[in-house]
Design a protein around this motif. Structure first.
Motif, short mmCIF file in Angstrom:
data_model
loop_
_atom_site.label_atom_id
_atom_site.label_comp_id
_atom_site.label_asym_id
_atom_site.label_seq_id
_atom_site.Cartn_x
_atom_site.Cartn_y
_atom_site.Cartn_z
N PHE A 80 19.41 11.60 100.71
CA PHE A 80 20.23 11.73 99.50
C PHE A 80 20.83 10.38 99.14
O PHE A 80 20.70 9.91 97.99
N ARG A 84 18.92 8.42 95.94
CA ARG A 84 19.58 8.77 94.69
C ARG A 84 20.15 7.51 94.03
O ARG A 84 20.58 6.58 94.70
N ASP A 224 16.19 17.91 92.31
CA ASP A 224 16.88 16.93 91.47
C ASP A 224 18.09 17.58 90.79
O ASP A 224 19.19 17.01 90.76
N CYS A 227 20.88 18.29 93.39
CA CYS A 227 21.56 17.05 93.81
C CYS A 227 22.45 16.51 92.69
O CYS A 227 23.55 16.00 92.96
N ASN A 228 21.99 16.62 91.45
CA ASN A 228 22.81 16.18 90.33
C ASN A 228 24.07 17.05 90.19
O ASN A 228 25.16 16.54 89.89
#
Length: 767
Positions: A80, A84, A224, A227-228
């Motif tokens: 992560f 990211r 995605d 995680c956002n």
């Protein structure tokens, strides 16, 4: 999915190009060891040997850590923070952590998978655990590099040193460069390549190539988005000014928490500082990464509308079970990691993808493995070859709409038949493109000498020799050689009207970092004596170049000068870095390059990266353009619109005559010349000519003849006189002369004359 860039140690007498969309900056790197070079080298090698001795300790420390703490939590948390990035509205990205790259995480995951599931730690990781991994994993990677550095230093044979240097470049490229194109282009090319073979794969294994791509995109999108969402929630928590507000926000934003904010606050020591509370919340939130990065077959089936069993088979194909890599040679985890082709971790009920983008990073190897299992690898080889030629033709035709393109052109030289993949004729410019779809094997990626030589020969050297062969005949035909004329006539080429020959080689696997390593290739004996290597690039890079440089003359100019650019420097960088240099300089480095040979260009792609990162993130970012001054742009545009005979030649000459920094000076000089011509007492022909003589003899002289309207009848006579004088006086073999009417100054030019010494053809052959 931004492209990762490789790095290498910088040597003395190396220049670095700083990325700037408007101006290029040269920085000469000098470590200051002067006459103590050998002492410096010995110190570096001593330090490397000491670090290599610690290698087993680092491996043991990391392995023991994962036997104590949960490896899935460690891998997902490191992934992560390592992969990211935050992207602003300019397309600029900022990583969440430094020094952790995708290959580090792949190495970490590979080591975790050497442990059977019953040896995996059961205790959740802490911030201290993750920091320890952040410290160890780059050291492991660096130590492996240092082991190879020591081996190279001990080798004294010139040929062997050259081969080892090529091995090191491909290994560094393999480690650090993970994406062979921008994400949108990668997805598009994959579907174009593989979808036509869907039926064959379904018949063999029960799912299609399109299924694989759909599922890969769904996994990437799902993870995605999760995680956002996590990042958005934690931004709100971190922005809280008080501890109570932060805890309350945490409970509100994070789902499925047990207890209440008051219960948590009651457990905290009295007087605890806000920063300590934030660290506690962040550490607790990090425990969610493994779940956020895990998917089930049911999840993906619902997203894609596909059968759950079919989805599960694809996810399992993508994944490795804990312990499956037991006994794995750790060196292979650096250079041919099984995680590349199977980036998922198969858990009890789900599949963990710490780096879902890795599926597309290594999609060609994944697809080849699937085709091999299905026994349709020959069909895939044929498809790759046909696609590469078709795609190259389509891209060239799109950016060169006036080109006459012939594909798979067969021709005879004596009794031997040859074939040129693509011949594109634009005005007096001929492009010879060879498309080689050979695969880069895992052995080649590891740098195995024999396999690496074979790949270089097949994908870089052989296609360059093939295109040079025809270029030689075209040049000879222009000079009147009868046998050569038969060849060009059989291909429908008018050799007498060829001014420029541009050669390129195209691939479906990325070897661009080696195609510009001509010094090593020559020292290793891989390039035949006297051969001039053609630029080799991935077809995805050709697509990018055609999109960014989307006008005919600049596109042709890029490849005309791109050939010479790699000849003059020992360059470390990839094709998109070269494109970044072109946008800033037009490859007109002039006298600035005279005092150095080695050039670091990594990072010059930044302006292009920002554009594509923005597109992939749904952010409107202005497309980068080449730095061409207004007056030069007007000339190029008029040539392209009116297309006089030789317009491509003249356009290339104009763009090669001055750098973006010099072009405004040319305009100022023309304005002074106009003022001189328009003076009342000025005599006819007085101070009416200006010429630009580039510092390189191979480039043409560019001249401007400024006249009054009343002198239009004498224009041709004066232009021919000035052109003749320029060719007699200067060492250049070509001259392009523009006539400007001082009383119609808004027009870029009113007439143009192209003059060349008899028999001259601009080509990338050694003179």
């Amino acid at each position: 999915m931004p492209r990762s860039r490789g790095r290498r140690n910088k040597a003395k007498n190396t220049a670095r190009l700083a990325s700037n969309p408007n101006k290029i900056v040269f920085e000469k790197l000098d470590f200051g060891f002067g006459d103590q070079r050998e002492e410096f080298k010995s110190a570096i090698l001593k330090s490397a040997r000491e670090d290599v001795e610690r290698y087993p300790e680092l491996v043991d420390e990391l392995t023991n850590l994962m036997k104590n703490r949960m490896p899935d939590g460690i891998v997902s948390t490191v992934a992560f923070y390592g992969t990211r990035a935050a992207i602003n509205n300019k397309g600029e990205s900022r990583s969440l952590t430094k020094n952790i790259q995708q290959h580090h995480i792949e190495l970490l995951q590979g080591i975790a998978l050497t442990l059977p599931a019953d040896e995996w730690g059961k205790i959740p990781s802490t911030a201290e655990t993750i920091q320890t991994v952040f410290d160890i994993i780059p050291k492991l990677s660096d130590t492996f590099f240092k082991r190879r550095l020591i081996a190279k230093a001990d080798e004294i044979d010139k040929v062997q040193r050259a081969i080892m240097s090529l091995q090191e470049k491909i290994r560094l490229h393999t480690q650090a460069v993970r994406n062979w194109g921008y994400f949108s282009e990668v997805k598009k090319i994959c579907r174009e390549v593989y979808a036509p073979l869907d039926d064959k794969l379904v018949a063999a294994v029960g799912y299609s190539f399109t299924d694989i791509l759909d599922i890969a995109e769904a996994v990437h999108t799902a993870i995605d988005e999760r995680c956002n969402t996590w990042m958005d929630a934690m931004k709100k928590v971190i922005s809280s000014r008080k501890s109570r507000t932060a805890v309350e926000t945490y409970f509100r934003e994070m789902p499925n928490l047990k207890g209440t904010p008051d219960e948590l606050l009651a457990l905290l020591p009295k007087g605890i500082e806000r920063e300590a509370v934030m660290a506690l919340l962040m550490s607790h939130a990090d425990l969610r990464h493994a779940d956020n990065m895990s998917v089930t077959a049911a999840d993906v089936a619902a997203m894609t509308g596909k059968d759950k069993e079919r989805v599960d088979r694809v996810l399992r194909m993508f994944s490795i079970e804990p312990g499956e890599l037991a006994g794995q040679n750790f060196e292979h985890l650096f250079l041919a990691n099984p995680v590349w082709a199977r980036p998922g971790i198969a858990l009890d009920e789900a599949y963990l993808f710490g780096m879902p983008q890795a599926i597309f990073s290594h999609i060609n190897e994944i697809m080849w493995n699937v085709a091999t299992t299905a026994k349709i690898e020959e069909d895939l080889s044929d498809r790759r070859a046909a696609y590469l030629e078709d795609k190259a033709e389509a891209v060239l035709q799109s950016v060169l709409p006036t080109a006459q393109i012939t594909k798979n052109a067969k021709w005879m030289a004596g009794k031997q038949q040859f074939e040129t993949d693509i011949i594109a004729v634009v005005d007096k410019t001929v492009i010879l493109a060879e498309a080689k779809s050979h695969r880069l094997t895992p052995q080649g990626l590891r740098g195995a000498p024999d396999r690496l030589k074979r790949h270089l020969t097949e994908m870089v050297i052989a296609p360059s020799i093939q295109s040079e062969r025809l270029a030689v005949y075209i040049t000879a035909a222009r000079e009147g050689d009868a046998d050569s004329l038969k060849i060009t006539e059989s291909l429908g080429l008018d050799a007498e009207n060829v001014d420029q020959i541009i050669r390129i080689s195209l691939t479906l696997d990325d070897l661009s970092v080696l195609s510009s390593s001509e010094e090593e290739l020559e020292n290793a004996g891989l390039i035949p004596e006297g051969h001039m290597l053609a630029p080799s690039l991935h077809v995805a890079d050709l697509c990018c170049i055609a999109e960014i440089i989307d006008e005919e003359i600049p596109f042709l100019h890029y490849f005309s000068e791109r050939f010479h650019f790699q000849k003059h420097f020992d360059i470390f960088g990839d094709e998109i870095d070269f494109l970044g240099i072109y946008l800033a300089t037009g490859f007109n480095l002039g006298e600035k390059r005279g005092d150095f040979r080695r050039l670091m260009v990594t990072g010059m792609s930044d302006v292009i990266d920002r554009y594509y990162n923005g597109l992939d993130a749904g952010i409107a970012v202005k497309k980068p353009k080449a730095s061409i001054h207004r007056s030069y742009k007007e000339i190029i545009d008029k040539l392209a619109n009116t297309k006089p005979a030789g317009w491509t030649t003249m356009g290339i000459f104009v763009l090669s005559s001055a750098s973006p920094e010099e072009q405004p000076k040319v305009e100022r000089g023309l304005n002074r010349l106009r003022h001189s011509v328009m003076r009342k007492r000025a005599k006819r022909g007085h101070e009416c000519f200006m010429e630009i003589v580039p510092p390189l003899n191979r480039k043409a002289t560019v001249g401007f003849y400024v006249h009054r309207a009343a002198d239009r009848a004498l224009r041709r006579k004066h232009m021919e006189h000035f052109a003749s004088e320029a060719l007699d006086r200067d060492e250049a073999t070509s001259c392009v002369l523009f006539a400007k009417n001082a009383e119609n100054w808004a027009s870029p030019y009113e007439a143009v004359l192209l003059a060349q010494k008899r028999g001259e053809v601009q080509t990338d052959l050694r003179s």
